[in-house]
Design a protein around this motif. Structure first.
Motif, PDB file in Angstrom:
ATOM      1  N   LEU A   1      25.264   5.097   4.657  1.00  0.00           N
ATOM      2  CA  LEU A   1      24.959   6.515   4.884  1.00  0.00           C
ATOM      3  C   LEU A   1      25.433   7.380   3.714  1.00  0.00           C
ATOM      4  N   LEU A   2      26.604   7.095   3.185  1.00  0.00           N
ATOM      5  CA  LEU A   2      27.114   7.886   2.067  1.00  0.00           C
ATOM      6  C   LEU A   2      26.256   7.716   0.822  1.00  0.00           C
ATOM      7  N   GLU A   3      25.862   6.488   0.530  1.00  0.00           N
ATOM      8  CA  GLU A   3      25.037   6.251  -0.659  1.00  0.00           C
ATOM      9  C   GLU A   3      23.649   6.864  -0.502  1.00  0.00           C
ATOM     10  N   ALA A   4      23.080   6.722   0.675  1.00  0.00           N
ATOM     11  CA  ALA A   4      21.772   7.330   0.912  1.00  0.00           C
ATOM     12  C   ALA A   4      21.862   8.845   0.818  1.00  0.00           C
ATOM     13  N   GLY A   5      22.940   9.415   1.368  1.00  0.00           N
ATOM     14  CA  GLY A   5      23.133  10.856   1.285  1.00  0.00           C
ATOM     15  C   GLY A   5      23.247  11.335  -0.154  1.00  0.00           C
ATOM     16  N   LYS A   6      23.920  10.563  -0.975  1.00  0.00           N
ATOM     17  CA  LYS A   6      24.054  10.918  -2.394  1.00  0.00           C
ATOM     18  C   LYS A   6      22.693  10.943  -3.078  1.00  0.00           C
ATOM     19  N   LEU A   7      21.847   9.963  -2.784  1.00  0.00           N
ATOM     20  CA  LEU A   7      20.491   9.934  -3.345  1.00  0.00           C
ATOM     21  C   LEU A   7      19.694  11.162  -2.901  1.00  0.00           C
ATOM     22  N   CYS A   8      19.787  11.488  -1.619  1.00  0.00           N
ATOM     23  CA  CYS A   8      19.058  12.634  -1.087  1.00  0.00           C
ATOM     24  C   CYS A   8      19.503  13.930  -1.750  1.00  0.00           C
ATOM     25  N   ASP A   9      20.812  14.109  -1.868  1.00  0.00           N
ATOM     26  CA  ASP A   9      21.365  15.365  -2.361  1.00  0.00           C
ATOM     27  C   ASP A   9      21.135  15.552  -3.858  1.00  0.00           C
ATOM     28  N   GLU A  10      21.312  14.474  -4.612  1.00  0.00           N
ATOM     29  CA  GLU A  10      21.319  14.596  -6.068  1.00  0.00           C
ATOM     30  C   GLU A  10      19.979  14.293  -6.724  1.00  0.00           C
ATOM     31  N   VAL A  11      19.119  13.518  -6.050  1.00  0.00           N
ATOM     32  CA  VAL A  11      17.857  13.091  -6.671  1.00  0.00           C
ATOM     33  C   VAL A  11      16.640  13.722  -5.998  1.00  0.00           C
ATOM     34  N   MET A  12      16.592  13.666  -4.672  1.00  0.00           N
ATOM     35  CA  MET A  12      15.386  14.104  -3.959  1.00  0.00           C
ATOM     36  C   MET A  12      15.351  15.614  -3.728  1.00  0.00           C
ATOM     37  N   ALA A  13      16.452  16.182  -3.256  1.00  0.00           N
ATOM     38  CA  ALA A  13      16.459  17.609  -2.909  1.00  0.00           C
ATOM     39  C   ALA A  13      16.140  18.524  -4.097  1.00  0.00           C
ATOM     40  N   PRO A  14      16.639  18.244  -5.304  1.00  0.00           N
ATOM     41  CA  PRO A  14      16.314  19.131  -6.428  1.00  0.00           C
ATOM     42  C   PRO A  14      14.815  19.185  -6.758  1.00  0.00           C
TER      43      PRO A  14
ATOM     44  N   TYR B   1      11.220   8.241  -7.113  1.00  0.00           N
ATOM     45  CA  TYR B   1      10.782   7.101  -6.297  1.00  0.00           C
ATOM     46  C   TYR B   1      11.324   5.791  -6.866  1.00  0.00           C
ATOM     47  N   ALA B   2      11.381   5.685  -8.184  1.00  0.00           N
ATOM     48  CA  ALA B   2      11.940   4.474  -8.792  1.00  0.00           C
ATOM     49  C   ALA B   2      13.381   4.264  -8.346  1.00  0.00           C
ATOM     50  N   GLN B   3      14.145   5.339  -8.227  1.00  0.00           N
ATOM     51  CA  GLN B   3      15.525   5.208  -7.757  1.00  0.00           C
ATOM     52  C   GLN B   3      15.572   4.837  -6.269  1.00  0.00           C
ATOM     53  N   ILE B   4      14.630   5.331  -5.479  1.00  0.00           N
ATOM     54  CA  ILE B   4      14.547   4.937  -4.072  1.00  0.00           C
ATOM     55  C   ILE B   4      14.287   3.441  -3.973  1.00  0.00           C
ATOM     56  N   ALA B   5      13.335   2.957  -4.771  1.00  0.00           N
ATOM     57  CA  ALA B   5      12.990   1.534  -4.735  1.00  0.00           C
ATOM     58  C   ALA B   5      14.131   0.665  -5.248  1.00  0.00           C
ATOM     59  N   GLU B   6      14.729   1.081  -6.364  1.00  0.00           N
ATOM     60  CA  GLU B   6      15.810   0.282  -6.956  1.00  0.00           C
ATOM     61  C   GLU B   6      17.034   0.211  -6.047  1.00  0.00           C
TER      62      GLU B   6
ATOM     63  N   THR C   1       1.152  12.631  -9.882  1.00  0.00           N
ATOM     64  CA  THR C   1       2.086  13.146  -8.878  1.00  0.00           C
ATOM     65  C   THR C   1       2.961  14.247  -9.458  1.00  0.00           C
ATOM     66  N   SER C   2       3.677  14.923  -8.587  1.00  0.00           N
ATOM     67  CA  SER C   2       4.474  16.088  -8.960  1.00  0.00           C
ATOM     68  C   SER C   2       5.579  15.719  -9.943  1.00  0.00           C
ATOM     69  N   PRO C   3       5.991  16.678 -10.774  1.00  0.00           N
ATOM     70  CA  PRO C   3       7.032  16.401 -11.781  1.00  0.00           C
ATOM     71  C   PRO C   3       8.304  15.847 -11.154  1.00  0.00           C
TER      72      PRO C   3
ATOM     73  N   GLY D   1       7.686  19.981  -6.033  1.00  0.00           N
ATOM     74  CA  GLY D   1       6.561  19.389  -5.319  1.00  0.00           C
ATOM     75  C   GLY D   1       5.663  20.433  -4.697  1.00  0.00           C
ATOM     76  N   ASP D   2       6.262  21.558  -4.275  1.00  0.00           N
ATOM     77  CA  ASP D   2       5.485  22.630  -3.655  1.00  0.00           C
ATOM     78  C   ASP D   2       4.711  23.428  -4.702  1.00  0.00           C
ATOM     79  N   LEU D   3       5.343  23.713  -5.822  1.00  0.00           N
ATOM     80  CA  LEU D   3       4.721  24.550  -6.852  1.00  0.00           C
ATOM     81  C   LEU D   3       3.780  23.782  -7.764  1.00  0.00           C
ATOM     82  N   HIS D   4       4.000  22.475  -7.882  1.00  0.00           N
ATOM     83  CA  HIS D   4       3.172  21.652  -8.781  1.00  0.00           C
ATOM     84  C   HIS D   4       2.633  20.452  -7.990  1.00  0.00           C
ATOM     85  N   PRO D   5       1.596  20.672  -7.204  1.00  0.00           N
ATOM     86  CA  PRO D   5       1.094  19.626  -6.308  1.00  0.00           C
ATOM     87  C   PRO D   5       0.551  18.415  -7.058  1.00  0.00           C
ATOM     88  N   ALA D   6       0.451  17.312  -6.330  1.00  0.00           N
ATOM     89  CA  ALA D   6      -0.235  16.139  -6.864  1.00  0.00           C
ATOM     90  C   ALA D   6      -1.682  16.518  -7.196  1.00  0.00           C
ATOM     91  N   LYS D   7      -2.208  15.945  -8.264  1.00  0.00           N
ATOM     92  CA  LYS D   7      -3.559  16.280  -8.716  1.00  0.00           C
ATOM     93  C   LYS D   7      -4.369  15.013  -8.965  1.00  0.00           C
TER      94      LYS D   7
END
Length: 560
Positions: free
Chosen positions: A41-54, A81-86, A73-75, A59-65
Motif C-alpha cells: 500500500l505504501l509503495e502504490a501510494g507513492k506511485l499515485c502521489d508522485e507519478v500519476m497525480a501530477p 504507465y511504464a512505471q506502473i508496468a515496471e 496519448t496525453s503528455p 490529461g484533461d487539457l491535452h487529450p489523447a489524439k
C-alpha cells in the motif's frame, strides 16, 4: 494541497472494519501478511502521489489524439504507465504461474482506489488489462494463456473488452458482429464496436481486444454469442508482435470528461481472432471480466470522491470569508458528509473484495453468494458517492468551483460516466432485486442479520448509534421481505432506491464498527448515522410504492 493516497484509511478498514486477516489466514493468500500489505500500500501510494497525480490536469487539457491512424496519448502518460508496468502494479492479483503477484483481490481493489483518486483516465489502462487477465485465466485455452498472459501481466501488452455496438447498447444480444471460421482454428471477425476505452495507445507493444461476435450458425440473443481474442498485431512464432491485424480505430468519442483516456470506435474488418472458451458461451466468459470491472468501477467512483474531497478540504481551510470557510456550518456539514460517504462506500467495496477472496480461497458457497450480492451495491453506491462528492466539492469552492482553472469541475466531469458504464446503476439495481434475490433473499438476510447482531453488541458502548443502526437493519429486512413478494415490474420500479437504502444500512454498519475502534471515527460515524442513514426511510417508501403510479402516466402524459 497535492493529492495524498488514503493509505491510512484503507489500512484502518482492513484492520478494524472489514478485516483482511481471515483472507491472509487461508493457504491461498498466506503471503498477504501485515507487513506485506503495509509495504504494498505504501509503495502504490507513492506511485499515485508522485507519478500519476501530477498528470491529472495534463490529461484533461491535452487529450489523447488520433493522428493519421496513430494514437497519441496525453503528455507524460507513456512514462507513467511504464512505471506502473515496471512496478508490477498491473499484476497484483494475477496468478504466480504467469508472473503475477498472486495477492488478494482486496489489495488490487485498494490500489485501484488510490490510482483512481490520483488520475482516473490513466488508471483505466491497467484496470482493463486486469479484467482481461482474469477472463483469460478462467476461460482461455492453455495455448492462449501461455501466449497472452505473461505479456499482459508484465504490462508489455494491454487489454480491452469490446461489447457495445451502435444499434445494441445494453441489449448485448442484439449485436451483429460476425465470426467466420477460417478452417485453421482462427476466425475472421467483422463488425463495429463503440465506447472502447483505451482501444489503442502508443504506450504498449500490442493491444489485445476481447470481442463478442456471432458464429454463422449461432442462435439469436445472448446464447448465440461467442468471445474472441483479436490482437492489434498478430503474434509471430516467437510470441512477439508481428504483422498488423485487420482492425482500426475509426474515431475517438468527444466526451465531457476523462479526456486523457481515448474512447474509441473500433472497426474489425475480417480481423484474425481466436476463440476464448466454448462457442456460444461468450457472455459467460465476458461476465468474468465485467464482474471484475463492476467492482473496479465502483472503486473508481470512490477514488475520485477522495480526490475531490481533498481538494475541497484544502480550499475550505485556505479560503477566508470573514473566517476560513471551514468554520461555516454549511461548509462543515458538506465536508463531514462527504468524508462519511466516502468511508461507507470504501468499506462496502473492500467488504465485497474480501468476500471474493474468501470465496476463491475456501470455495464456500456463502462467500460466493455474498460477493455476488455486494457487487452491484458496491458499483452503484461507489459511483453515486463519487458523483455526489465531486458535485459537493464544486459547491464548497463556490463560484471558483465553476471555473475550470481550479480543477474542481474536472472531478465531476471525469466521474460522471462511472454510473453509466459496465451496466448503468439502474441495471445494477435491477440485478440486485432480480437475479441476486433468486435465493429468496437468503444472502441478503444473512448479511442483515450480521448488521443486527453487531448493533446489539454495540448497544452498551454506543447506545444511540447502535439502536439507530439496528432499527434501520430491521426495517431493511422487512422491506426485503416485501420486495420478494412483489412482481417483477414493481421490483424494478423500486430497484434503485432499494439498492441505495441497502447501501446506507451497510455503510452505517461499517461506521459503527469503526466507532467502536476509534474515538475520532466515532465522531464521523455520528454524522453518517444521524444525518445520512435516515434517508433510508424515504427510499424504502419509494420501494413500497411499486410501479402503479409510474405506469399510470402514459408516454403521451410524460410529453405533455
Amino acid at each position: 494541497m497535492a493529492y495524498r493516497s488514503p493509505v491510512a484509511d484503507i489500512r484502518f478498514i482492513l484492520d478494524k472494519v472489514v478485516p483482511l486477516a481471515p483472507v491472509a489466514a487461508t493457504e491461498r493468500f498466506a503471503e498477504a501478511t501485515g507487513d506485506t500489505v503495509e509495504a504494498v500500500l505504501l509503495e502504490a501510494g507513492k506511485l499515485c502521489d508522485e507519478v500519476m497525480a501530477p498528470l491529472l490536469r495534463a490529461g484533461d487539457l491535452h487529450p489523447a489524439k488520433l493522428e493519421n491512424g496513430v494514437m497519441r496519448t496525453s503528455p507524460g502518460f507513456k512514462d507513467a504507465y511504464a512505471q506502473i508496468a515496471e512496478g508490477h502494479w498491473v499484476a497484483v492479483a494475477a496468478s504466480h504461474e504467469f508472473g503475477g503477484m498472486g495477492l488478494p483481490q482486496t489489495l488490487c481493489v485498494a490500489i485501484n482506489d488510490m490510482m483512481s483518486g490520483a488520475n482516473l483516465a490513466l488508471q483505466l489502462k491497467p484496470l482493463l488489462t486486469q479484467g482481461q487477465i482474469e477472463a483469460l485465466e478462467h476461460h482461455a485455452s492453455d495455448t492462449l494463456k501461455a501466449l497472452y498472459l505473461p505479456k499482459l501481466i508484465s504490462g508489455e501488452w494491454s487489454g480491452t473488452m469490446n461489447l457495445t455496438e451502435p444499434q445494441a447498447g445494453s441489449d448485448v444480444g442484439a449485436l451483429r458482429s460476425k465470426a467466420e471460421p477460417l478452417g485453421d482454428g482462427t476466425y475472421a471477425i467483422t463488425g463495429q464496436k463503440i465506447f472502447i476505452s483505451w482501444g489503442d495507445s502508443d504506450m504498449v507493444e500490442n493491444v489485445c481486444h476481447l470481442v463478442l461476435a456471432r458464429l454463422p450458425d449461432a442462435v439469436p440473443g445472448t446464447k448465440g454469442i461467442s468471445l474472441f481474442m483479436v490482437p492489434k498485431f498478430l503474434p509471430d512464432a516467437a510470441g512477439n508482435p508481428g504483422t498488423a491485424n485487420s482492425l482500426k480505430v475509426v474515431s475517438l468519442e468527444h466526451k465531457m470528461g476523462l479526456h486523457g483516456s481515448p474512447t474509441c470506435v473500433m472497426s474489425f474488418e475480417g480481423a484474425t481472432g481466436w476463440l476464448v472458451g466454448e462457442p456460444g458461451k461468450g457472455m459467460a466468459a465476458m461476465f468474468t471480466m465485467m464482474n471484475n470491472a463492476r467492482l473496479a468501477v465502483g472503486v473508481q467512483g470512490i477514488g475520485v470522491a477522495e480526490g475531490a474531497y481533498q481538494k475541497a478540504l484544502a480550499y475550505a481551510q485556505e479560503r477566508v470569508q470573514f473566517a476560513p470557510i471551514i468554520e461555516h456550518a454549511d461548509v462543515r456539514r458538506m465536508l463531514a458528509e462527504m468524508r462519511a460517504d466516502i468511508f461507507a462506500a470504501r468499506s462496502i467495496a473492500l467488504a465485497c473484495a474480501v468476500a471474493l477472496d474468501m470465496g476463491r480461497a475456501t470455495g464456500e458457497a456463502d462467500w460466493h453468494a455474498r460477493a455476488a450480492l455486494l457487487t452491484p451495491i458496491a458499483k452503484a453506491y461507489g459511483t453515486d458517492v463519487g458523483i455526489h462528492v465531486a458535485d459537493q466539492g464544486i459547491q464548497v469552492h463556490g463560484g471558483m468551483g465553476f471555473v475550470e482553472e481550479t480543477g474542481a469541475a474536472q472531478y465531476l466531469r471525469d466521474v460522471r460516466v462511472t454510473a453509466i458504464y459496465e451496466g448503468t446503476n439502474g441495471i445494477q439495481a435491477m440485478d440486485l432485486v432480480g437475479r441476486k434475490m433468486m435465493d429468496d433473499g437468503r444472502a441478503a438476510f444473512r448479511l442483515l442479520q450480521e448488521v443486527e447482531d453487531a448493533a446489539k453488541a454495540a448497544r452498551e458502548t454506543l447506545p444511540d448509534l447502535a439502536e439507530a443502526v439496528w432499527q434501520a437493519a430491521e426495517t431493511m429486512r422487512e422491506a426485503t421481505e416485501g420486495l420478494i413478494a412483489q412482481g417483477t415490474q414493481d421490483r424494478f420500479a423500486g430497484a434503485v432506491p432499494y439498492l441505495r437504502a441497502f447501501a446506507r444500512v451497510l455503510g452505517a454498519h461499517y461506521h459503527l464498527k469503526a466507532a467502536l475502534a476509534d474515538e475520532v471515527r466515532a465522531k464521523l460515524a455520528a454524522v453518517y448515522i444521524r444525518r445520512i442513514l435516515p434517508q433510508t426511510e424515504a427510499d424504502l417508501a419509494s420501494v413500497r410504492a411499486g410501479a402503479v403510479d409510474l405506469y399510470a402516466l402514459s408516454p403521451e402524459d410524460l410529453g405533455a
